[in-house]
Write a protein that holds these residues in place. Structure first.
Motif: not given
Length: 496
Positions: A84-86, A119-127, A169-173, A461-471
């Motif tokens: 949260l401080r971060l 990025a701030r919201e991602w950090l807070k969410y997982y905190a 964003i990538s660092l926070a995620m 709060h929403a899952p993000f990711g792909g399928l096939g060659e998107s991973g």
């Protein structure tokens, strides 16, 4: 005419001196040599950065392994509060992050500012998850049975490799859920965007995250390979292209090491008749051309338009593209900036030339490098191809640049068939005022995320990711946390 802001002065922010962050050490040189960092908007060298080699990567992994024991033993509330401080520090330095991005990868400052907030919201969410990790009782039998329960455990050292387009964003995620779960990380940022990671690492120290919990080793593929093959790295989290992902997966296979792969995309953006065309066209231009000059995997680079409205949409696209503010990305009005470097510029222009020579579609806008006061930077005109063959390389391969392919379709079934006819499966978009059609089409689209009547969004709060060659694997939500946890089962036999 679009505005050209090349005469605007470059931002006054001072780029931080990049270090290799290995445990408590901040190294100014590395065995990987050094790299001349070039400002994409000017084509001029602006800094020299140290590159990690295998020696520094191995030392960082050892530091992360040593710090893991302490970090895992921290009270969950302590991990929560540090994150949260971060998050608050990232917000407090938001203007600095946004202006660093201008110099680092040419991201317009107006876009960089929004990325800081995300990025701030991602950090807070997982905190918030750090003190809510739970096991479960899977078998409780008072008479003659085992008492069985699970407890969540962190993996240990997580290897993280991120690309250059949205580093904050990538660092926070990736870092936030890994740390919330009790892991430590060794991060290899791209040598093209090391300054964001440097500031992030400084703020992590200021937030009270112990040395060794976050290690930063910017470098080339040599550093990345050293990270992937090390036995102490228990899992890899990668953002980048499928070609690199295959190499990482092959290396991980040697040690049966799991991984999360967030890869490329060739996302379809479908506009049905009756849609709100003002909204649909504005977002098509923003996603297909404007945002990061098309350099993001999630963007809708294939625009599918129904016959009945095709001509009107195409005309609106041309007008909106012509009016899009472009130029030096420090100008708050600019939406469209440069691509990342000379190699990307040459590659994208080669794709455009190839598409023209093969008759993949009709070039109706752009297609050339921008000249005048922007000639020394890596600026490519926003480019639109109309009547694109959906089976062409232009429609099938990821350009990762400001090139929009417009494809005609007749009915819903054809739109879905064209949208799904790709090796990728990261995202899809659709515009319709028919709620029944919205749910019917969304159900059929082969994509990890479907966005309806709006642009791309990455809420934590929403899952993000792909399928096939998107991973594979997910970032965001509880599934994103679960990627960094492995459950241990404990069976207690009855006494006596």
């Amino acid at each position: 005419m679009p505005s050209h802001a090349a005469q605007m002065p470059l931002p006054a922010v001072r780029l931080p001196a990049v270090h290799l962050r290995v445990g408590a050490e901040a190294l100014t040189t590395g065995s990987g040599g050094s790299f001349d960092h070039i400002n994409p908007a000017t084509g001029r060298v602006q800094a020299q950065i140290p590159l990690a080699g295998p020696d520094e990567v191995n030392a960082a992994i050892d530091a992360a392994a040593l710090a893991f024991t302490q970090w895992r033993a921290c009270k969950p509330a302590a991990r929560r509060d540090a994150l949260l401080r971060l998050a608050d520090l990232v917000q407090a330095h938001g203007d600095e992050f946004a202006r660093i991005a201008v110099l680092e990868n040419g991201s317009p400052v107006r876009i960089g500012s929004t990325l800081v907030a995300h990025a701030r919201e991602w950090l807070k969410y997982y905190a918030g998850w750090a003190d809510k990790l739970e096991g479960s009782v899977t078998g409780s039998f008072i008479q003659g049975g085992d008492f069985t329960y699970t407890q969540p455990e962190p993996y240990g050292v997580i290897g993280v490799i991120i690309t250059w387009n949205v580093p904050l964003i990538s660092l926070a995620m990736k870092i936030a859920p890994a740390l919330a779960a009790g892991n430590t990380v060794v991060v290899k940022p791209s040598e093209l965007t090391p300054f964001t990671s440097e500031l992030f690492a400084q703020l992590a120290i200021e937030a009270g995250i112990p040395p060794g919990v976050i290690n930063m080793v910017p470098g080339t593929a040599q550093a990345g390979n050293a990270l992937v093959v090390h036995r102490k790295v228990q899992k890899m989290s990668f953002t980048g292209g499928p070609a690199t992902a295959r190499k990482i997966m092959a290396a991980c296979a040697e040690h049966l090491k799991p991984s999360v792969m967030e890869l490329g995309g060739k996302s379809a953006n479908i506009i049905f008749k009756g849609a709100n065309l003002d909204l649909a066209v504005a977002n098509a231009v923003y996603m297909g051309l404007g945002a990061l000059a098309g350099q993001a995997c999630i963007l809708g680079s294939r625009l599918l338009v129904q016959d009945d409205i095709y001509d009107e949409v195409l005309q609106r696209l041309l007008v909106a593209t012509q009016a899009m503010p472009r130029g030096i990305p420090d100008d708050p009005q600019v939406l469209f900036g440069p691509v990342i470097n000379a190699a990307a510029c040459e590659r994208i222009l080669g794709i455009i030339d190839s598409a023209q020579s093969k008759g993949a579609g009709q070039l109706v806008a752009g297609g050339k490098r921008m000249g005048g006061t922007l000639a020394e930077g890596y600026f490519i005109e926003p480019t639109i191809f109309a009547d694109v063959d959906p089976l062409s390389d232009l429609a099938q391969q990821e350009v990762f640049g400001p090139v929009l392919s417009v494809i005609r379709f007749s009915d819903e079934a054809q739109a879905v068939a064209i949208a799904n006819n790709t090796v990728y499966g990261l995202a899809a978009y659709l515009y319709s005022q028919d709620v029944t059609q919205v749910h019917r089409v969304a159900d059929q689209l082969r994509a990890g995320s479907v966005y309806v009547n709006g642009a791309a969004r990455l809420p934590p709060h929403a899952p993000f990711g792909g399928l096939g060659e998107s991973g594979f694997g997910r970032e965001g939500g509880k599934p994103g946390l679960d990627e960094f946890i492995r459950p241990k089962t404990v069976c207690v036999a009855p006494l006596g």
